[in-house]
Design an enzyme around this catalytic site. Structure first.
Site, PDB file in Angstrom:
ATOM      1  N   LYS A  10      -1.900  15.280   9.602  1.00 50.54           N
ATOM      2  CA  LYS A  10      -1.345  13.946   9.814  1.00 50.54           C
ATOM      3  C   LYS A  10      -0.285  13.744   8.740  1.00 50.54           C
ATOM      4  O   LYS A  10      -0.585  13.366   7.603  1.00 50.54           O
ATOM      5  CB  LYS A  10      -2.453  12.904   9.679  1.00 50.54           C
ATOM      6  CG  LYS A  10      -2.310  11.694  10.558  1.00 50.54           C
ATOM      7  CD  LYS A  10      -1.032  10.910  10.373  1.00 50.54           C
ATOM      8  CE  LYS A  10      -1.050  10.010   9.183  1.00 50.54           C
ATOM      9  NZ  LYS A  10       0.240   9.391   8.867  1.00 50.54           N
ATOM     10  N   GLY A  24      -2.304  11.024  -1.548  1.00 46.40           N
ATOM     11  CA  GLY A  24      -1.593   9.768  -1.353  1.00 46.40           C
ATOM     12  C   GLY A  24      -1.965   8.768  -2.417  1.00 46.40           C
ATOM     13  O   GLY A  24      -2.435   9.142  -3.508  1.00 46.40           O
ATOM     14  N   THR A  44      -3.729   5.846  -4.599  1.00 45.87           N
ATOM     15  CA  THR A  44      -5.121   5.632  -5.008  1.00 45.87           C
ATOM     16  C   THR A  44      -5.799   4.570  -4.146  1.00 45.87           C
ATOM     17  O   THR A  44      -6.965   4.710  -3.767  1.00 45.87           O
ATOM     18  CB  THR A  44      -5.188   5.279  -6.511  1.00 45.87           C
ATOM     19  OG1 THR A  44      -4.729   6.425  -7.244  1.00 45.87           O
ATOM     20  CG2 THR A  44      -6.601   4.950  -6.961  1.00 45.87           C
ATOM     21  N   GLY A  99      -6.767   6.105  -0.998  1.00 46.67           N
ATOM     22  CA  GLY A  99      -7.909   6.984  -1.276  1.00 46.67           C
ATOM     23  C   GLY A  99      -9.219   6.215  -1.239  1.00 46.67           C
ATOM     24  O   GLY A  99     -10.223   6.695  -0.700  1.00 46.67           O
ATOM     25  N   GLU A 117      -6.331  13.717  -3.743  1.00 46.57           N
ATOM     26  CA  GLU A 117      -5.291  13.897  -4.769  1.00 46.57           C
ATOM     27  C   GLU A 117      -4.503  12.605  -4.777  1.00 46.57           C
ATOM     28  O   GLU A 117      -3.781  12.308  -3.820  1.00 46.57           O
ATOM     29  CB  GLU A 117      -4.354  15.053  -4.394  1.00 46.57           C
ATOM     30  CG  GLU A 117      -5.025  16.396  -4.293  1.00 46.57           C
ATOM     31  CD  GLU A 117      -5.417  16.974  -5.629  1.00 46.57           C
ATOM     32  OE1 GLU A 117      -5.065  16.392  -6.677  1.00 46.57           O
ATOM     33  OE2 GLU A 117      -6.099  18.007  -5.624  1.00 46.57           O
ATOM     34  N   CYS A 148       3.666  12.793  -7.964  1.00 50.22           N
ATOM     35  CA  CYS A 148       2.410  12.226  -8.457  1.00 50.22           C
ATOM     36  C   CYS A 148       2.202  12.550  -9.928  1.00 50.22           C
ATOM     37  O   CYS A 148       1.644  11.772 -10.668  1.00 50.22           O
ATOM     38  CB  CYS A 148       1.265  12.740  -7.613  1.00 50.22           C
ATOM     39  SG  CYS A 148       1.344  14.504  -7.390  1.00 50.22           S
ATOM     40  N   GLU A 176       1.703   2.876 -11.384  1.00 50.96           N
ATOM     41  CA  GLU A 176       2.540   3.970 -10.896  1.00 50.96           C
ATOM     42  C   GLU A 176       3.728   3.376 -10.129  1.00 50.96           C
ATOM     43  O   GLU A 176       3.547   2.628  -9.176  1.00 50.96           O
ATOM     44  CB  GLU A 176       1.724   4.861  -9.956  1.00 50.96           C
ATOM     45  CG  GLU A 176       2.519   6.051  -9.472  1.00 50.96           C
ATOM     46  CD  GLU A 176       1.715   6.951  -8.547  1.00 50.96           C
ATOM     47  OE1 GLU A 176       1.063   6.436  -7.622  1.00 50.96           O
ATOM     48  OE2 GLU A 176       1.757   8.173  -8.756  1.00 50.96           O
TER      49      GLU A 176
HETATM   50  P1  NAD Z   1      -0.074   6.618   1.201  1.00 48.86           P
HETATM   51  O1  NAD Z   1      -1.433   6.578   0.632  1.00 48.86           O
HETATM   52  O2  NAD Z   1       0.524   5.349   1.659  1.00 48.86           O
HETATM   53  O3  NAD Z   1      -0.004   7.601   2.453  1.00 48.86           O
HETATM   54  C1  NAD Z   1      -0.430   8.932   2.400  1.00 48.86           C
HETATM   55  C2  NAD Z   1      -0.847   9.395   3.781  1.00 48.86           C
HETATM   56  O4  NAD Z   1      -1.986   8.651   4.201  1.00 48.86           O
HETATM   57  C3  NAD Z   1       0.202   9.173   4.860  1.00 48.86           C
HETATM   58  O5  NAD Z   1       0.128  10.228   5.808  1.00 48.86           O
HETATM   59  C4  NAD Z   1      -0.234   7.875   5.488  1.00 48.86           C
HETATM   60  O6  NAD Z   1       0.230   7.759   6.804  1.00 48.86           O
HETATM   61  C5  NAD Z   1      -1.758   8.022   5.441  1.00 48.86           C
HETATM   62  N1  NAD Z   1      -2.512   6.765   5.435  1.00 48.86           N
HETATM   63  C6  NAD Z   1      -2.099   5.535   5.047  1.00 48.86           C
HETATM   64  N2  NAD Z   1      -3.103   4.645   5.174  1.00 48.86           N
HETATM   65  C7  NAD Z   1      -4.179   5.325   5.644  1.00 48.86           C
HETATM   66  C8  NAD Z   1      -5.526   4.973   5.962  1.00 48.86           C
HETATM   67  N3  NAD Z   1      -5.969   3.737   5.839  1.00 48.86           N
HETATM   68  N4  NAD Z   1      -6.354   5.930   6.407  1.00 48.86           N
HETATM   69  C9  NAD Z   1      -5.933   7.206   6.523  1.00 48.86           C
HETATM   70  N5  NAD Z   1      -4.680   7.600   6.248  1.00 48.86           N
HETATM   71  C10 NAD Z   1      -3.811   6.678   5.798  1.00 48.86           C
HETATM   72  O7  NAD Z   1       0.798   7.317   0.090  1.00 48.86           O
HETATM   73  P2  NAD Z   1       2.367   7.584   0.129  1.00 48.86           P
HETATM   74  O8  NAD Z   1       3.028   6.281  -0.179  1.00 48.86           O
HETATM   75  O9  NAD Z   1       2.746   8.334   1.350  1.00 48.86           O
HETATM   76  O10 NAD Z   1       2.513   8.611  -1.082  1.00 48.86           O
HETATM   77  C11 NAD Z   1       2.651   8.215  -2.389  1.00 48.86           C
HETATM   78  C12 NAD Z   1       1.357   8.359  -3.189  1.00 48.86           C
HETATM   79  O11 NAD Z   1       0.853   9.680  -3.118  1.00 48.86           O
HETATM   80  C13 NAD Z   1       1.548   8.086  -4.659  1.00 48.86           C
HETATM   81  O12 NAD Z   1       0.541   7.225  -5.131  1.00 48.86           O
HETATM   82  C14 NAD Z   1       1.416   9.431  -5.297  1.00 48.86           C
HETATM   83  O13 NAD Z   1       1.041   9.436  -6.631  1.00 48.86           O
HETATM   84  C15 NAD Z   1       0.444  10.110  -4.409  1.00 48.86           C
HETATM   85  N6  NAD Z   1       0.563  11.558  -4.535  1.00 48.86           N
HETATM   86  C16 NAD Z   1      -0.439  12.255  -5.176  1.00 48.86           C
HETATM   87  C17 NAD Z   1      -0.354  13.635  -5.321  1.00 48.86           C
HETATM   88  C18 NAD Z   1      -1.433  14.419  -6.000  1.00 48.86           C
HETATM   89  O14 NAD Z   1      -1.463  15.625  -5.822  1.00 48.86           O
HETATM   90  N7  NAD Z   1      -2.317  13.807  -6.753  1.00 48.86           N
HETATM   91  C19 NAD Z   1       0.736  14.312  -4.796  1.00 48.86           C
HETATM   92  C20 NAD Z   1       1.735  13.575  -4.167  1.00 48.86           C
HETATM   93  C21 NAD Z   1       1.617  12.203  -4.020  1.00 48.86           C
END
Ligand code: NAD
Length: 482
Positions: free
Chosen positions: A175, A228, A230, A233, A250, A284, A384
């Site tokens: 996804k 994605g 926190t 998560g 992550e 991240c 962040e």
């Molecule tokens: P996000 O959490 O908004 O989205 C990430 C993914 O989750 C997307 O595919 C999104 O469509 C999906 N998603 C959103 N809501 C959901 C839900 N309720 N249930 C299931 N899936 C859902 O994050 P983003 O804005 O796309 O990415 C940025 C974040 O990712 C930042 O906080 C960053 O620090 C983190 N990040 C972490 C790492 C790591 O390895 N720790 C790496 C890259 C990015």
């Protein structure tokens, strides 16, 4: 003309059941470059059914070595198509083509080839138990894995999940983030090209809050591998609780980059800038908190500001560009909001701070930005931002450096700059972070684990550690009593 994309289920391309689509925007031009299918719950059901059938059927029947060979070919094919796929990555994300083509697509290909090598080396053990028994373990795949991926490293973070999942015998549903789905769809083409059996790899596109939620709660999915935010998560943990799914997270970071006065200061300035400005700061593990010893603070900040002012955003498709477009309008707005908050809270702006124009009047570009005089309580020291904004904080001695570095809910990465070997290792041992760099920043290798402490998540990606999260252990007891 925008390209049109479908869902990829059971090795077939299909429209979403409801016929809905979403636009994909090029953040450098603000133009619609593609439309994707917006999946419904029945599409997720179909993908789960295909992935389950493949897990029990053709995928399970292949030998581990044959599975490894297919995973290897995926890496090979990614490199054959690297120019085209790198352009797609830059098109939907806005990252410089230099980063996509020279660093991230090759790293994704390498990830497939690294795990291909593991496929036939995942072994159980024999255990000397009491009594007359032969007791051994089997390390088996978990089942259907949902890989939920953010928009900042669309293909690379997909590879970090898909490669170990497939190599260890699972099937996957990817996804991608709805802003950046194009390279996951290219990976689906590659799955077809190399001959993965139907259902082994599926791609479902659509908004995360809906489609992601379907996956997280679906009883036919055994494991969620999520990268994605926190807060997302947290929601995923709650959603996955209903069916007790395996889960790795992550999440975000606010990583400290600590500079001691005995460091090679020019190298530390370079490290501080790449630490925060690589990937436009949408990383991240970005070194977003720069902790500088107060005795060198002014000199260091001057050097840093001068170097930062020389960095100008440019057309992401130009191979010379090192700073691309922020990935979306809403992300640019978020970054600018944090800049305002920092100014209101009294931080000193020493470089950047505004939206940038590369001469086209279009695109979500941001000047690389440095704040000095930040205190640990300020918002930009705690939250962040996920953009090219650096918060510089000072410290008095080693203990205060460690205390300030660890004063965060996050614990993804950290760095230490010093020529004193004892101090470097001492500080590394005290930092609460999943990765610590000494005299460098933002270095990764598929063979080295990566993941978070504290609210940056749990589980490790890359390396042999990731394989633990895609396999489970079965104990088998054989009675040998005659
Ligand atoms: P996000 O959490 O908004 O989205 C990430 C993914 O989750 C997307 O595919 C999104 O469509 C999906 N998603 C959103 N809501 C959901 C839900 N309720 N249930 C299931 N899936 C859902 O994050 P983003 O804005 O796309 O990415 C940025 C974040 O990712 C930042 O906080 C960053 O620090 C983190 N990040 C972490 C790492 C790591 O390895 N720790 C790496 C890259 C990015």
């Amino acid at each position: 003309m925008p390209t049109q994309h479908k869902l990829f289920i059971n090795n077939e391309w299909c429209d979403a059941a409801g016929g809905k689509t979403l636009d994909v925007i090029n953040p450098a031009t603000e133009e619609v470059v593609a439309t994707i299918a917006s999946a419904e719950s029945s599409d997720v059901d179909a993908a789960v059914q295909a992935a389950r059938a493949a897990f029990r059927g053709p995928w399970a029947k292949l030998s581990a070595r044959e599975r490894g060979r297919l995973v290897w070919k995926m890496g090979e094919r990614l490199m054959e198509r690297a120019d085209e796929i790198a352009r797609l990555e830059t098109l939907h994300n806005g990252k410089p083509i230099f980063e996509s083509r020279q660093i991230e697509i090759p790293a994704a290909a390498e990830c497939f080839q690294y795990y291909a090598g593991w496929a036939d080396k995942i072994q159980g053990e024999t255990i000397p138990v009491k009594g007359n028994y032969l007791t051994y373990t089997l390390r088996e795949p978990i089942g259907v894995v949902a890989a939920i991926v953010p928009w900042n490293f669309p293909l690379l973070l997909t590879a970090w999940k898909v490669a170990p999942a497939l190599a260890s015998g699972n099937t996957v549903i990817i996804k991608p983030a709805s802003q950046t789905p194009l390279t996951a769809l290219a990976l689906a083409e590659i799955a077809l090209e190399v001959g993965l059996p139907p259902g082994v790899l599926n791609v479902i596109t659509g908004p995360g809050a809906r489609v992601g939620q379907f996956l997280v709660e679906h009883p036919g999915i055994d494991k969620i591998a999520f990268t994605g935010d926190t807060s997302t998560g947290r929601e995923i943990m709650r959603g996955a609780a209903g069916t007790i799914k395996h889960l790795t997270l992550e999440l975000g970071g606010k990583s400290p980059n600590i500079v001691f006065p005995d460091a090679d200061l020019d190298a530390a300035v370079r490290g501080a800038t790449t630490g925060i400005f690589y990937g436009k700061g949408e990383v991240c593990a970005a070194g977003s908190r720069l902790l500088v010893d107060q005795s060198i603070r002014d000199e260091f900040v001057d050097k840093l500001a001068a170097r930062t002012k020389k960095m100008v955003p440019g057309d992401p498709m130009d191979p010379k560009t090192r700073l691309g477009a922020i990935a979306s309008k809403s992300q640019l707005e978020r970054v600018l909001r944090y800049v305002d908050v920092a100014k209101k809270e009294g931080a000193a702006l020493v470089a950047g701070g505004s939206r940038a124009d590369i001469g086209t009047g279009k695109g979500y570009f941001m000047q690389p930005t440095v704040f000095a005089g930040v205190t640990p309580a300020m918002t930009i020291a705690r939250e962040e931002i996920f953009g090219p904004v650096l918060a510089t904080i000072d410290f008095a001695d080693v203990d205060e450096a460690i205390e300030r570095a660890n004063d965060s809910n996050y614990g993804l990465a950290a760095a230490v700059w010093t020529r004193d070997i004892k101090k470097a290792h001492y500080v590394a041992s005290r930092l609460q972070a999943g990765t610590v760099w000494i005299n460098t920043y933002n270095i990764y290798d598929t063979a080295a684990p990566f993941g978070g402490y504290k609210q940056s998540g749990f589980g490790r990606e890359m390396s042999q550690h990731a394989l633990q999260h895609y396999t489970q252990v079965k104990s088998v007891w054989v009675d040998l009593n005659m």
